[in-house]
Design an enzyme around this catalytic site. Structure first.
Site, mmCIF file in Angstrom:
data_model
loop_
_atom_site.group_PDB
_atom_site.id
_atom_site.type_symbol
_atom_site.label_atom_id
_atom_site.label_comp_id
_atom_site.label_asym_id
_atom_site.label_seq_id
_atom_site.Cartn_x
_atom_site.Cartn_y
_atom_site.Cartn_z
ATOM 1 N N SER A 179 50.876 30.005 -9.356
ATOM 2 C CA SER A 179 51.514 29.431 -10.535
ATOM 3 C C SER A 179 50.563 29.391 -11.719
ATOM 4 O O SER A 179 51.003 29.253 -12.855
ATOM 5 C CB SER A 179 52.031 28.019 -10.233
ATOM 6 O OG SER A 179 51.025 27.242 -9.667
ATOM 7 N N HIS A 226 56.854 34.272 -8.632
ATOM 8 C CA HIS A 226 56.580 32.842 -8.766
ATOM 9 C C HIS A 226 57.849 32.008 -8.604
ATOM 10 O O HIS A 226 58.692 31.977 -9.497
ATOM 11 C CB HIS A 226 55.919 32.573 -10.135
ATOM 12 C CG HIS A 226 55.594 31.136 -10.374
ATOM 13 N ND1 HIS A 226 55.711 30.526 -11.596
ATOM 14 C CD2 HIS A 226 55.166 30.167 -9.519
ATOM 15 C CE1 HIS A 226 55.368 29.263 -11.489
ATOM 16 N NE2 HIS A 226 55.046 29.012 -10.241
ATOM 17 N N GLU A 286 60.069 33.912 -11.257
ATOM 18 C CA GLU A 286 59.439 34.768 -12.276
ATOM 19 C C GLU A 286 58.822 35.982 -11.572
ATOM 20 O O GLU A 286 58.069 35.831 -10.606
ATOM 21 C CB GLU A 286 58.351 33.976 -13.004
ATOM 22 C CG GLU A 286 58.923 32.838 -13.828
ATOM 23 C CD GLU A 286 57.869 31.940 -14.458
ATOM 24 O OE1 GLU A 286 58.104 31.438 -15.564
ATOM 25 O OE2 GLU A 286 56.810 31.718 -13.836
ATOM 26 N N ASN A 288 56.064 27.440 -17.111
ATOM 27 C CA ASN A 288 54.976 26.484 -17.332
ATOM 28 C C ASN A 288 54.377 26.600 -18.734
ATOM 29 O O ASN A 288 53.666 25.714 -19.191
ATOM 30 C CB ASN A 288 53.889 26.644 -16.263
ATOM 31 C CG ASN A 288 54.369 26.115 -14.932
ATOM 32 O OD1 ASN A 288 55.308 25.327 -14.866
ATOM 33 N ND2 ASN A 288 53.750 26.563 -13.852
HETATM 34 P P1 NAI Z 1 50.515 24.156 0.699
HETATM 35 O O1 NAI Z 1 49.190 23.519 0.749
HETATM 36 O O2 NAI Z 1 51.733 23.363 1.022
HETATM 37 O O3 NAI Z 1 50.505 25.419 1.681
HETATM 38 C C1 NAI Z 1 49.494 26.361 1.700
HETATM 39 C C2 NAI Z 1 49.422 26.961 3.102
HETATM 40 O O4 NAI Z 1 48.561 28.074 3.072
HETATM 41 C C3 NAI Z 1 48.894 26.000 4.152
HETATM 42 O O5 NAI Z 1 49.763 25.998 5.270
HETATM 43 C C4 NAI Z 1 47.518 26.580 4.513
HETATM 44 O O6 NAI Z 1 47.182 26.358 5.859
HETATM 45 C C5 NAI Z 1 47.726 28.046 4.236
HETATM 46 N N1 NAI Z 1 46.518 28.787 3.914
HETATM 47 C C6 NAI Z 1 45.500 28.394 3.104
HETATM 48 N N2 NAI Z 1 44.590 29.391 3.002
HETATM 49 C C7 NAI Z 1 45.047 30.416 3.769
HETATM 50 C C8 NAI Z 1 44.573 31.724 4.043
HETATM 51 N N3 NAI Z 1 43.421 32.171 3.545
HETATM 52 N N4 NAI Z 1 45.302 32.507 4.862
HETATM 53 C C9 NAI Z 1 46.461 32.077 5.381
HETATM 54 N N5 NAI Z 1 46.960 30.847 5.152
HETATM 55 C C10 NAI Z 1 46.273 30.038 4.339
HETATM 56 O O7 NAI Z 1 50.627 24.827 -0.732
HETATM 57 P P2 NAI Z 1 51.936 25.174 -1.581
HETATM 58 O O8 NAI Z 1 52.304 24.021 -2.411
HETATM 59 O O9 NAI Z 1 52.946 25.774 -0.683
HETATM 60 O O10 NAI Z 1 51.368 26.284 -2.591
HETATM 61 C C11 NAI Z 1 51.092 27.591 -2.175
HETATM 62 C C12 NAI Z 1 50.969 28.500 -3.378
HETATM 63 O O11 NAI Z 1 52.160 28.426 -4.149
HETATM 64 C C13 NAI Z 1 49.837 28.173 -4.336
HETATM 65 O O12 NAI Z 1 49.374 29.388 -4.875
HETATM 66 C C14 NAI Z 1 50.524 27.347 -5.394
HETATM 67 O O13 NAI Z 1 49.871 27.360 -6.627
HETATM 68 C C15 NAI Z 1 51.852 28.062 -5.489
HETATM 69 N N6 NAI Z 1 52.936 27.257 -6.032
HETATM 70 C C16 NAI Z 1 53.123 25.964 -5.643
HETATM 71 C C17 NAI Z 1 54.166 25.214 -6.161
HETATM 72 C C18 NAI Z 1 54.380 23.800 -5.742
HETATM 73 O O14 NAI Z 1 55.117 23.085 -6.432
HETATM 74 N N7 NAI Z 1 53.817 23.348 -4.630
HETATM 75 C C19 NAI Z 1 55.112 25.789 -7.140
HETATM 76 C C20 NAI Z 1 54.880 27.195 -7.402
HETATM 77 C C21 NAI Z 1 53.812 27.870 -6.899
#
Ligand code: NAI
Length: 505
Positions: free
Chosen positions: A125, A146, A158, A196
């Site tokens: 994001s 996104h 997006e 954003n």
């Molecule tokens: P989260 O923390 O809920 O999930 C991330 C997951 O990725 C975890 O299960 C973790 O174990 C896993 N992980 C971390 N490093 C890893 C790797 N090297 N290889 C494999 N798995 C790995 O995070 P969330 O909120 O789902 O965000 C994920 C992505 O989405 C980020 O890039 C974030 O910026 C983006 N994003 C998040 C939003 C939100 O509102 N939470 C909205 C839009 C985008």
């Protein structure tokens, strides 16, 4: 190269199965794709699969998914034992931790496994898609994809081209988004992409209003909901997203645009973040929370007093305000100048109450302003100048709530509250169009679906009138000297030509 994202045997890999990854997996599985889930934390992918199956079963119970689709989706959802299980994927979407170096490492690892024509998409994001892709041997097949949280409910995505991305990649992701029931919008790889970026106006201008002492947070929230039609006030929204998320985003977008004044964050949020007043999740932010419910201070009491007579200044908003005052039972004077004891009401666009009173040669002690553009039928705004007498202020307040429609009293501001915030949002939306970050149609679609505003910034500007938005911005710029309020060329040209901001017609 090309990919038919509608092919029945499409295989999608999801790396990172947290909040976002599992949401994307859910809509992919529901659309008939085979899905492979991979996560670096032991057991996380299996948990995500259970979660997705539970969510899909619920949809089936509600009749929103057929039994066959549920069965196919459940069978198609696989827990990968490691990255190697992604080898057969046509598209891999990463939703891992938001860290450039970690994402770049993942890109390199993935490229060693997937075929050369597999699309690699990032759900980032805030990072540059180009910078993530630059780690790849084949950056041309990397794009941003996104989504918004919660993915199944936020029906917009997006699709972002990095500098090196080839056109077939975004085309395939666009088809895939539609297959999953989402609305794709196309964005250039710029800070904040569309949603954003477009969202910068709301919170920062509201913070500016509070910082200038125009009104308190509850009043600003009430006006923007009641008069402008936002579902949540800016401070309610900041409390929901929490300051540990939203303040760094404000700083990051401001810095990534090299200190663009339009996106300037506020010391108010920095201080409150330092104090730990994060928002709803900590029980105290701009509001205090009892459970999920904000305890908002009650609106100030409504005075009983009424003006002896009212004189409304000529101008754009004269008719609407004079008609209203008469309907509320006031004696509206017809003379060219106000009588000696009359309450003088100005209805300016962008101008503050002080400047309007001086320009019209009115007695500032008897002058108030009423916002003619926003909320006359739903939530009125009465604005004082530094000399407005308390009796005149109360008489105006009493009059403008006398039919039961609420009114808020605010201090002097060029553009009241709603004119000012809407003008900031329209101006930023216009500048996104000017920079060709997205088409006008996609900007409005992204903002209505991604931010839930009552209208997209360009359609909203058209509805209010581009020349009026320009007037509000120019008045703000003239009074404050702050380049934050300079008019976007997109807006200025279309206002001058008298054509639509959205369609150019
Ligand atoms: P989260 O923390 O809920 O999930 C991330 C997951 O990725 C975890 O299960 C973790 O174990 C896993 N992980 C971390 N490093 C890893 C790797 N090297 N290889 C494999 N798995 C790995 O995070 P969330 O909120 O789902 O965000 C994920 C992505 O989405 C980020 O890039 C974030 O910026 C983006 N994003 C998040 C939003 C939100 O509102 N939470 C909205 C839009 C985008």
């Amino acid at each position: 190269m090309t990919l038919d994202a509608n092919r029945p045997d499409l295989v999608i890999g999801l790396v990172g199965t947290g909040a976002m990854g599992r949401g994307i997996a859910q809509i992919a599985a529901a659309s008939g794709c085979a899905v492979v889930l991979v996560d670096s934390r032991d057991g996380a992918a299996a948990e995500a699969r259970d979660y997705v199956v539970k969510m899909l079963s619920r949809l089936a119970e509600k009749g929103k998914l057929t039994a066959e689709a549920l069965s196919a989706a459940t069978q198609g959802l696989r827990v990968g034992s490691g990255m190697a299980d992604l080898a057969a994927c046509h598209v891999v979407v990463e939703a891992i931790v938001e860290n450039l170096e970690v994402k770049r490492d993942l890109m390199r690892e993935l490229e060693a496994i997937v075929s050369d024509d597999c699309i690699i998409a990032s759900n980032t994001s805030s990072l540059s898609v180009t910078a993530i892709a630059a780690a790849c041997r084949r950056p041309d097949r990397v794009a941003g994809f996104h989504f918004f949280n919660p993915v199944p409910l936020m029906k917009v995505v997006e699709v972002i081209d990095g500098v090196m991305t080839e056109t077939w990649v975004a085309e395939a992701l666009t088809v895939l988004a539609r297959r999953m029931g989402h609305n794709p919008v196309k964005a250039q790889d710029t800070p904040g992409f569309i949603v954003n970026h477009a969202g910068r106006g709301y919170g920062t201008e509201a913070l500016k209003l509070v910082g200038e002492g125009v009104a308190d947070i509850a009043t600003v929230d009430r006006i923007l909901k009641g008069a402008a039609g936002f579902r949540m006030g800016p401070f309610e929204l900041l409390d929901l997203t929490a300051l540990d998320v939203s303040h760094p985003v404000m700083e990051s977008i401001y810095d990534q645009y090299y200190q663009e004044p339009r996106y300037r964050p506020s010391p108010i949020t920095r201080n409150r973040l330092a104090a730990g007043l994060l928002g709803r999740k900590t029980g105290r932010g701009f509001y205090v929370y009892e459970g999920d419910k904000a305890v908002a201070p009650p609106p100030p009491p409504v005075p009983d007093s009424r003006p002896d007579s009212v004189w409304v200044a000529p101008g754009d908003g004269w008719a609407a305000v004079a008609t209203l005052a008469a309907r509320l039972g006031a004696t509206v004077e017809a003379g060219e100048r106000p009588s000696k004891g009359a309450l003088c009401v100005v209805a300016p666009l962008g101008e503050d109450c002080t400047s309007a009173a001086i320009r019209l040669g009115l007695d500032p002690r008897r002058t108030v302003a009423v916002d003619p553009l926003f909320g006359l039928d739903s939530h009125r705004t009465v604005m004082t100048n530094p000399l407005t007498g308390p009796a005149m202020r109360d008489a105006a307040h009493g009059l403008f709530v006398s039919d039961g429609i609420p009114a808020s009293v605010v201090r002097d501001s060029p553009g009241f509250v709603a004119q000012r915030v809407v003008a900031a949002i329209v101006n930023i939306g216009c500048d996104i169009a000017q920079q060709a970050i997205a088409t006008p149609g996609d900007i409005d679609k992204a903002v209505t679906l991604g931010l839930g505003y009552p209208a997209g910034p360009l359609a909203w500007g058209d509805k209010v009138g581009p020349d009026r938005i320009v007037a509000v911005l120019q008045a703000m710029l003239a009074l404050t000297g702050d380049p934050r309020y300079r008019v976007s060329p997109w807006l200025r040209r279309r206002a001058a030509l008298g054509v639509s901001l959205l369609t150019g017609e």
